[in-house]
Design an enzyme around this catalytic site. Sequence first.
Site, PDB file in Angstrom:
ATOM      1  N   ARG A 170     -29.062  46.646  27.168  1.00 30.62           N
ATOM      2  CA  ARG A 170     -29.010  45.280  27.668  1.00 30.62           C
ATOM      3  C   ARG A 170     -28.021  45.231  28.829  1.00 30.62           C
ATOM      4  N   ARG A 171     -27.948  44.104  29.525  1.00 30.36           N
ATOM      5  CA  ARG A 171     -26.986  43.885  30.598  1.00 30.36           C
ATOM      6  C   ARG A 171     -26.985  45.025  31.620  1.00 30.36           C
TER       7      ARG A 171
ATOM      8  N   HIS B 255     -33.591  39.214  20.353  1.00 29.66           N
ATOM      9  CA  HIS B 255     -33.197  38.395  19.190  1.00 29.66           C
ATOM     10  C   HIS B 255     -32.787  36.995  19.615  1.00 29.66           C
ATOM     11  N   PHE B 256     -31.934  36.897  20.650  1.00 32.04           N
ATOM     12  CA  PHE B 256     -31.386  35.553  20.836  1.00 32.04           C
ATOM     13  C   PHE B 256     -32.239  34.645  21.717  1.00 32.04           C
ATOM     14  N   HIS B 257     -33.295  35.178  22.339  1.00 37.18           N
ATOM     15  CA  HIS B 257     -34.179  34.221  23.015  1.00 37.18           C
ATOM     16  C   HIS B 257     -35.157  33.556  22.057  1.00 37.18           C
TER      17      HIS B 257
ATOM     18  N   TYR C 270     -24.322  28.549  15.102  1.00 38.77           N
ATOM     19  CA  TYR C 270     -24.704  27.470  14.170  1.00 38.77           C
ATOM     20  C   TYR C 270     -24.394  26.105  14.770  1.00 38.77           C
TER      21      TYR C 270
ATOM     22  N   HIS D   4     -19.604  33.901  16.694  1.00 40.24           N
ATOM     23  CA  HIS D   4     -20.719  33.792  15.752  1.00 40.24           C
ATOM     24  C   HIS D   4     -20.987  32.346  15.352  1.00 40.24           C
TER      25      HIS D   4
HETATM   26 FE1  HAS Z   1     -27.723  36.159  15.954  1.00 39.32          FE
HETATM   27  C1  HAS Z   1     -26.270  38.473  18.085  1.00 39.32           C
HETATM   28  C2  HAS Z   1     -26.946  38.140  13.265  1.00 39.32           C
HETATM   29  C3  HAS Z   1     -28.843  33.696  13.769  1.00 39.32           C
HETATM   30  C4  HAS Z   1     -27.763  33.871  18.542  1.00 39.32           C
HETATM   31  N1  HAS Z   1     -27.149  36.177  17.939  1.00 39.32           N
HETATM   32  C5  HAS Z   1     -26.610  37.227  18.626  1.00 39.32           C
HETATM   33  C6  HAS Z   1     -26.377  36.849  20.008  1.00 39.32           C
HETATM   34  C7  HAS Z   1     -26.770  35.531  20.124  1.00 39.32           C
HETATM   35  C8  HAS Z   1     -27.260  35.125  18.816  1.00 39.32           C
HETATM   36  C9  HAS Z   1     -26.682  34.664  21.365  1.00 39.32           C
HETATM   37  O1  HAS Z   1     -25.189  40.564  12.678  1.00 39.32           O
HETATM   38  C10 HAS Z   1     -25.850  37.757  21.108  1.00 39.32           C
HETATM   39  C11 HAS Z   1     -24.386  37.716  21.306  1.00 39.32           C
HETATM   40  C12 HAS Z   1     -24.028  38.652  22.437  1.00 39.32           C
HETATM   41  O2  HAS Z   1     -24.228  38.283  23.626  1.00 39.32           O
HETATM   42  O3  HAS Z   1     -23.558  39.773  22.173  1.00 39.32           O
HETATM   43  N2  HAS Z   1     -27.917  35.982  13.912  1.00 39.32           N
HETATM   44  C13 HAS Z   1     -27.557  36.912  13.002  1.00 39.32           C
HETATM   45  C14 HAS Z   1     -27.896  36.454  11.648  1.00 39.32           C
HETATM   46  C15 HAS Z   1     -28.438  35.194  11.794  1.00 39.32           C
HETATM   47  C16 HAS Z   1     -28.428  34.911  13.213  1.00 39.32           C
HETATM   48  C17 HAS Z   1     -27.695  37.184  10.359  1.00 39.32           C
HETATM   49  N3  HAS Z   1     -28.256  34.190  16.123  1.00 39.32           N
HETATM   50  C18 HAS Z   1     -28.658  33.363  15.099  1.00 39.32           C
HETATM   51  C19 HAS Z   1     -28.873  32.032  15.610  1.00 39.32           C
HETATM   52  C20 HAS Z   1     -28.568  32.071  16.962  1.00 39.32           C
HETATM   53  C21 HAS Z   1     -28.176  33.429  17.264  1.00 39.32           C
HETATM   54  C22 HAS Z   1     -29.306  30.861  14.783  1.00 39.32           C
HETATM   55  C23 HAS Z   1     -28.600  30.994  17.992  1.00 39.32           C
HETATM   56  C24 HAS Z   1     -29.047  29.774  17.829  1.00 39.32           C
HETATM   57  N4  HAS Z   1     -26.830  37.966  15.729  1.00 39.32           N
HETATM   58  C25 HAS Z   1     -26.573  38.579  14.542  1.00 39.32           C
HETATM   59  C26 HAS Z   1     -25.824  39.826  14.785  1.00 39.32           C
HETATM   60  C27 HAS Z   1     -25.617  39.920  16.160  1.00 39.32           C
HETATM   61  C28 HAS Z   1     -26.258  38.731  16.722  1.00 39.32           C
HETATM   62  C29 HAS Z   1     -25.348  40.788  13.790  1.00 39.32           C
HETATM   63  C30 HAS Z   1     -24.872  41.020  16.928  1.00 39.32           C
HETATM   64  C31 HAS Z   1     -25.797  42.023  17.421  1.00 39.32           C
HETATM   65  C32 HAS Z   1     -25.139  43.112  18.224  1.00 39.32           C
HETATM   66  O4  HAS Z   1     -25.228  44.283  17.810  1.00 39.32           O
HETATM   67  O5  HAS Z   1     -24.521  42.838  19.267  1.00 39.32           O
HETATM   68  C33 HAS Z   1     -28.898  34.293  10.653  1.00 39.32           C
HETATM   69  O6  HAS Z   1     -28.236  33.052  10.734  1.00 39.32           O
HETATM   70  C34 HAS Z   1     -30.365  34.076  10.642  1.00 39.32           C
HETATM   71  C35 HAS Z   1     -30.851  33.322   9.410  1.00 39.32           C
HETATM   72  C36 HAS Z   1     -32.225  32.755   9.641  1.00 39.32           C
HETATM   73  C37 HAS Z   1     -33.272  32.833   8.814  1.00 39.32           C
HETATM   74  C38 HAS Z   1     -34.598  32.247   9.229  1.00 39.32           C
HETATM   75  C39 HAS Z   1     -34.907  30.930   8.553  1.00 39.32           C
HETATM   76  C40 HAS Z   1     -36.164  30.338   9.115  1.00 39.32           C
HETATM   77  C41 HAS Z   1     -36.379  29.015   9.330  1.00 39.32           C
HETATM   78  C42 HAS Z   1     -37.680  28.557   9.940  1.00 39.32           C
HETATM   79  C43 HAS Z   1     -38.764  28.351   8.917  1.00 39.32           C
HETATM   80  C44 HAS Z   1     -40.016  27.938   9.589  1.00 39.32           C
HETATM   81  C45 HAS Z   1     -40.981  27.182   9.033  1.00 39.32           C
HETATM   82  C46 HAS Z   1     -42.147  26.819   9.868  1.00 39.32           C
HETATM   83  C47 HAS Z   1     -40.903  26.666   7.660  1.00 39.32           C
HETATM   84  C48 HAS Z   1     -33.179  33.488   7.494  1.00 39.32           C
HETATM   85  C49 HAS Z   1     -35.379  27.982   8.957  1.00 39.32           C
HETATM   86  C50 HAS Z   1     -43.454  27.029   9.151  1.00 39.32           C
HETATM   87  C51 HAS Z   1     -44.507  26.403   9.972  1.00 39.32           C
HETATM   88  C52 HAS Z   1     -45.794  26.686   9.897  1.00 39.32           C
HETATM   89  C53 HAS Z   1     -46.755  25.962  10.761  1.00 39.32           C
HETATM   90  C54 HAS Z   1     -46.318  27.737   9.001  1.00 39.32           C
HETATM   91  C1  HEM Z   2     -29.981  37.043  28.958  1.00 40.78           C
HETATM   92  C2  HEM Z   2     -34.520  36.011  30.368  1.00 40.78           C
HETATM   93  C3  HEM Z   2     -33.902  31.390  29.032  1.00 40.78           C
HETATM   94  C4  HEM Z   2     -29.618  32.567  27.096  1.00 40.78           C
HETATM   95  C5  HEM Z   2     -31.297  37.178  29.379  1.00 40.78           C
HETATM   96  C6  HEM Z   2     -31.962  38.432  29.624  1.00 40.78           C
HETATM   97  C7  HEM Z   2     -33.233  38.145  30.009  1.00 40.78           C
HETATM   98  C8  HEM Z   2     -33.380  36.714  30.006  1.00 40.78           C
HETATM   99  C9  HEM Z   2     -34.333  39.131  30.373  1.00 40.78           C
HETATM  100  C10 HEM Z   2     -31.336  39.821  29.443  1.00 40.78           C
HETATM  101  C11 HEM Z   2     -30.577  40.235  30.628  1.00 40.78           C
HETATM  102  C12 HEM Z   2     -29.747  41.479  30.408  1.00 40.78           C
HETATM  103  O1  HEM Z   2     -29.403  41.825  29.261  1.00 40.78           O
HETATM  104  O2  HEM Z   2     -29.414  42.123  31.412  1.00 40.78           O
HETATM  105  C13 HEM Z   2     -34.706  34.649  30.203  1.00 40.78           C
HETATM  106  C14 HEM Z   2     -35.869  33.915  30.641  1.00 40.78           C
HETATM  107  C15 HEM Z   2     -35.689  32.608  30.249  1.00 40.78           C
HETATM  108  C16 HEM Z   2     -34.420  32.538  29.589  1.00 40.78           C
HETATM  109  C17 HEM Z   2     -37.065  34.505  31.357  1.00 40.78           C
HETATM  110  C18 HEM Z   2     -36.590  31.426  30.453  1.00 40.78           C
HETATM  111  C19 HEM Z   2     -37.005  31.033  31.584  1.00 40.78           C
HETATM  112  C20 HEM Z   2     -32.733  31.337  28.284  1.00 40.78           C
HETATM  113  C21 HEM Z   2     -32.282  30.211  27.514  1.00 40.78           C
HETATM  114  C22 HEM Z   2     -31.095  30.550  26.962  1.00 40.78           C
HETATM  115  C23 HEM Z   2     -30.775  31.892  27.408  1.00 40.78           C
HETATM  116  C24 HEM Z   2     -33.043  28.902  27.372  1.00 40.78           C
HETATM  117  C25 HEM Z   2     -30.183  29.761  26.053  1.00 40.78           C
HETATM  118  C26 HEM Z   2     -30.215  28.491  25.872  1.00 40.78           C
HETATM  119  C27 HEM Z   2     -29.307  33.845  27.520  1.00 40.78           C
HETATM  120  C28 HEM Z   2     -28.045  34.500  27.252  1.00 40.78           C
HETATM  121  C29 HEM Z   2     -28.149  35.789  27.818  1.00 40.78           C
HETATM  122  C30 HEM Z   2     -29.473  35.896  28.389  1.00 40.78           C
HETATM  123  C31 HEM Z   2     -26.861  33.922  26.487  1.00 40.78           C
HETATM  124  C32 HEM Z   2     -27.105  36.905  27.740  1.00 40.78           C
HETATM  125  C33 HEM Z   2     -26.267  37.011  28.946  1.00 40.78           C
HETATM  126  C34 HEM Z   2     -25.338  38.197  28.839  1.00 40.78           C
HETATM  127  O3  HEM Z   2     -25.734  39.246  28.312  1.00 40.78           O
HETATM  128  O4  HEM Z   2     -24.199  38.046  29.265  1.00 40.78           O
HETATM  129  N1  HEM Z   2     -32.188  36.150  29.604  1.00 40.78           N
HETATM  130  N2  HEM Z   2     -33.850  33.786  29.583  1.00 40.78           N
HETATM  131  N3  HEM Z   2     -31.794  32.343  28.182  1.00 40.78           N
HETATM  132  N4  HEM Z   2     -30.146  34.693  28.216  1.00 40.78           N
HETATM  133 FE1  HEM Z   2     -31.981  34.234  28.910  1.00 40.78          FE
HETATM  134 CU    CU Z   3     -23.228  36.540  15.006  1.00 41.81          CU
END
Ligand code: HAS
Ligand code: HEM
Ligand code: CU
Length: 577
Positions: free
Chosen positions: A456-457, A393-395, A246, A242
């Site tokens: 997924r996967r 979520h994570f893309h 960050y 997790h």
């Molecule tokens: Fe996540 C699964 C919960 C944030 C990445 N997360 C994943 C996985 C990845 C990932 C890669 O609780 C998959 C892992 C796997 O392969 O199994 N995630 C959270 C929560 C947050 C969160 C509570 N995740 C992230 C971030 C990631 C990331 C950041 C990567 C960089 N996530 C989970 C949970 C799972 C999970 C469960 C497990 C799911 C499962 O069942 O397997 C929080 O940190 C999010 C807080 C964020 C906010 C948003 C703040 C918004 C901002 C932008 C403001 C924009 C402005 C622009 C002001 C509250 C700062 C305005 C502009 C104008 C022009 C109007």
């Molecule tokens: C998995 C598409 C770019 C990180 C996947 C999956 C799709 C996908 C459809 C789901 C596959 C599955 O669950 O079987 C794409 C496309 C991209 C892109 C079209 C852009 C061309 C990226 C980038 C990142 C990323 C930029 C991170 C920097 C991941 C990760 C997984 C994943 C961590 C999970 C692998 C796993 O389940 O083991 N992608 N992706 N992807 N992608 Fe991407």
């Molecule tokens: Cu997490």
Amino acid sequence: AHPLSLTTPAGGTTLDTATLASLKKVTQYYVVVAFLALFIGVMIGPLQALNYGGVDLYTTIAKIPVLNAILSTYYQGLTLHGVLNALVFTQFFISGWMLYLPLRELGGKPNMKFAWFTFWMMTAGLLMAAVPLLFNRATVLYTLYPPMQGDALFYIGAAIMVAASLLVFGQVVAVWLGWKRANPGRVTPIVSYMSVATWIMWFVASLGLVVEVVALVIPWSLGWRSGIDPLLSRTLFWWTGHPIVYFWLLPAYISWYAFLPRQMGGRMVSEPLTRLAFAMFVIFSVPVGLHHQYADPNINNTWKTIHMFLTFLVAVPSLLTAFSVGAALEDSARMRGGSGLFGWIRRLNWGNASATAQVLAMISFIPGGAGGIVNASLAFAPVVHNTAWIPGHFHITVGTATTLSFMGIAFWLVPHLTGKRLVAPKLALTSVWLWFWGMILMAVGMHWQGLAGVPRRALVSATTQPQVYDAMSIALPKFLTAASGIVLLAAGLAFFYVLFRTLLSPRTEDGEATPIPYSDAISTAGTELSRASGLVRGTESLLALGLLSLILTLLVYLPVIGPMISNYQMVPGQRIW
Ligand code: HAS
Ligand code: HEM
Ligand code: CU
């Protein structure tokens, strides 16, 4: 005029010319390796998107020589994609970026031999891990997940990579402590503050993975032990897994807080508030990993619930960030003549690819973060866990909030490091918009399919079984996902054309012609601790905050891990591919 700490480093002595040149070079090396990894990873992505669009290209690829060697199965492709994008690209970019910023800002005499050593060590680790990956001998996905068993070389290479990142952490903290000794009573300048905080968080975060790989996985993959405990391995993995998100996010936050306002012609809102957000990330990022394991048996529900509440707590500094960086954008747009409740948005610096990339990354993170809070909720988790919702979520988090920010940063960082002008800035802008829309399409398509129960996967496109998902028609989300693959392929090709053409063009100017875009702050933290606010003084001691994080993490993990150790299960390794 903005006082660039570029020419007047905060209290320290400016780097001498040779050190600066060497620091720029090593940063450039990190960044280039990062983007080479992303290039390969991104070329595989569309195949997966097409899979979730119902189009199976893997059967076709199996007939193409060379290509069929590295994409011999869906899972080899998916492993390469996850490892290269989420682990290699991020770690190399971040190591360069968060080495350069504090060393540059704090000045002094950093040991450049050591900086180069860590770069080559990380690269050696990468090459070692790459060999079994490319030979389909470590198709264990980026989460490792024993008892799937890859070649030992893969785990050893990965361990060397992580160890190298910890050496970068060590060097940055040592430089910071040296600066503090040379400047007693001074407030750490904000960019260095954020960088050091992120590195300290990463150190505490990494301990789970280090223990998993060094104590369990490597001895087992070398055949010294006959089995491994899958549950204990997973739990140690998510200790790191997790907070690693960050480690990917905060380097982008550094830019959103400290550089983007300047790129917009505006100011950052508040240094004290920024410090509060990062201090909270140091304390609360790590003790939350069980939110990836709600479905795992043999973990007490009380601990799952406690991790859930702590997860909601660690969303707070992101909410602080949303309002703070949002205010900075609005402030800058109004300074440029913007008006109206939302009308100011039109006056953001939309002509600049670097700034636009980051604003679009921020926008994508609004639904990305909201989805995270859904995932974290014990009540919703069973609906979305292990479905296509999760890649959705994570893309828009790591795949856009992080990746698109890093792409945008590269548009000024590469010219700054190399003295080469960005070629084709218009195409750069196009690539950024294509990436954003491609990822939004994919996010909609994948979240939607996930709600219908698509796993997924899985090579879902190859199955001949009739599929009925919760009485929901998934024709439209499948189409959106397939389309996203094409849009993202175009985005990737445009981006990498701009990047590689820039890198290959001749040096035409001094890199300092593209300065680091430091922003002024509306409310500063001041420079003397004795005259600073309680908040500034209370957040200065990052080592103490790191210790607090470690204690909290041990409190919520030892009762979970203890019983697993005393009940260690010996499960033999398997190759299921
Ligand atoms: Fe996540 C699964 C919960 C944030 C990445 N997360 C994943 C996985 C990845 C990932 C890669 O609780 C998959 C892992 C796997 O392969 O199994 N995630 C959270 C929560 C947050 C969160 C509570 N995740 C992230 C971030 C990631 C990331 C950041 C990567 C960089 N996530 C989970 C949970 C799972 C999970 C469960 C497990 C799911 C499962 O069942 O397997 C929080 O940190 C999010 C807080 C964020 C906010 C948003 C703040 C918004 C901002 C932008 C403001 C924009 C402005 C622009 C002001 C509250 C700062 C305005 C502009 C104008 C022009 C109007
Ligand atoms: C998995 C598409 C770019 C990180 C996947 C999956 C799709 C996908 C459809 C789901 C596959 C599955 O669950 O079987 C794409 C496309 C991209 C892109 C079209 C852009 C061309 C990226 C980038 C990142 C990323 C930029 C991170 C920097 C991941 C990760 C997984 C994943 C961590 C999970 C692998 C796993 O389940 O083991 N992608 N992706 N992807 N992608 Fe991407
Ligand atoms: Cu997490």
